[in-house]
Write an enzyme that holds these catalytic residues in place. Structure first.
Site: not given
Length: 398
Positions: A117, A55, A136, A170-171, A270-271, A226, A119
């Site tokens: 999740h 992810e 999580h 999340n991040d 997203d990331n 996110n 990093i």
């Protein structure tokens, strides 16, 4: 990308969603009517040993790449649901890099519930590398602090961080061994309440700054905050707003609240990864979020990678570098660049490794003032403008 209208048949569930106001708003936020026009890259191969997703990823200046693998999320299909998560390591300086699982040591750390999740790494003045991992366990949220032991290829667990302002992390982006900013994709910790938060589009998620001395909310009003990252010079912070299809750029003052630039995309961003040399942003995107939630093997979730150059200028260049309908890669979440090598991760599928000698991509997307309008609402676009933080708040009931 193309759109197929304001009504979507969900083959995976057998239901049909009508274009009533609430459902249409949800479909719009999830880009539910969008399909992908493939953009292929040469010299790409699957990363051997990754079959349950990677992810997020983080690459050090020496080419060592950390990947969080095996994320379990409620309602998201995963090939090996009972297998604990992993932190994987790749050396991108090698001609044919392979992944290995890092050994996690520390008597107080529960490996059986490890569910990594986001990093981020921080390198100290003495070149000690710390890895901070969003975890999580039992679908709760913690941040785990590890010390990297490169020779042993292991991670020494140092500390577990919990806080009431970190209910749904999340991040994360580290600015010290125990100092970081984190996105909370939901305001509430309780999953039964989160479903209402999501359906109503409350836009209550936020970014929190953590230090041992102080924890505070530094930006709020997001419809699912996110990815987060920081510019190589440490002056700007980038936050992706997943369900509003936006990337926000903040100048990092003491309170981190001033928005300088706002980008709009018709993809669920997203990331965010950064090229440490050029400062370019590499973003993993979900062209159609509905296909992530309602997985259908006959119509799997697509993948898309976007590169943003000169993001701090008035006319950044946005390029679709890679796009796939899900035939090759399903549900891209992250894209990281190192010396012409691109690493693309996914929620729960595979990972792709590409050597970009001469990257092929779609032409850069022009700014709104210079772009020819097209009739499809799902056409990739970039809208640039200076605004205060308040204008970034999305109210989908309006």
């Amino acid at each position: 990308m193309t759109c197929v209208g304001h009504e979507l048949e969900l083959k995976a569930t057998g239901h049909r969603l009508n274009a009533s106001l609430p459902s249409f708003r949800s479909l719009k936020r999830l880009n539910a009517s969008c399909e992908v026009t493939p953009v292929e890259l040469p010299h790409c191969n699957f990363v051997k040993g990754i079959d349950s997703g990677a992810e997020n990823s983080e690459i050090l200046l020496n080419g060592l790449a950390f990947l969080s693998a095996g994320l379990k999320l409620p309602g998201i299909k995963r090939p090996e649901p009972d297998k604990p998560g992993q932190i994987l390591l790749m050396d991108l300086k090698e001609d044919d890099p392979a992944v290995l699982e890092m050994n996690i040591i520390g008597s107080k750390f529960d490996l059986s519930s490890f569910n990594p999740h986001g990093i981020s790494t921080f390198t100290d003045e003495d070149n000690t590398v710390y890895l901070l991992v969003v975890n999580h366990p039992e679908f709760k949220s913690t941040v785990e602090l590890f010390k990297c032991q490169e020779e042993e290829k292991s991670l020494l667990h140092l500390k577990t961080i919990r806080h009431k302002l970190l209910p749904s992390v999340n991040d994360i982006v580290a600015v010290g061994p125990e100092h970081f900013s984190a996105t909370n994709d939901f305001y509430f910790a309780d999953y039964s309440i989160r479903s209402w938060e999501l359906l109503l589009g409350l836009a209550w998620s936020y970014v929190a700054y953590y230090s041992p001395e102080d924890v505070q909310v530094v930006a709020e009003g997001f419809d699912f905050a996110n990815g987060i990252n920081i510019s190589p010079d440490g002056k700007y912070v980038y936050v992706s707003e997943f369900l509003a299809h936006k990337i926000h750029v903040y100048e990092k003052h003491a309170n981190w609240t001033l928005t300088l630039l706002k980008l709009d995309f018709d993809a669920l961003v997203d990331n965010i990864s950064l090229d440490p040399v050029t400062g370019d942003l590499w973003v993993g995107c979900h062209p159609n979020g509905m296909k992530i939630i309602f997985y259908n093997s006959e119509s799997p979730p697509a993948s898309e990678v976007i590169r943003i150059q000169n993001i701090l200028t008035e006319e950044p260049t946005v390029t679709v570098v890679y796009a796939d309908s899900g035939r090759v890669l399903q549900g891209s979440t992250v894209a990281s660049m190192y010396e012409g090598k691109l690493l693309i991760g996914t929620v729960s599928h595979k990972a792709l490794y590409c050597k970009l000698e001469q990257p092929r991509s779609q032409p850069p997307v022009k700014t709104k003032e210079h772009r020819t309008e097209v009739p499809t609402v799902c056409q990739l676009k970039a809208v640039f403008g200076i605004s205060t933080y308040q204008t970034a708040i999305m109210n989908w009931w309006a």
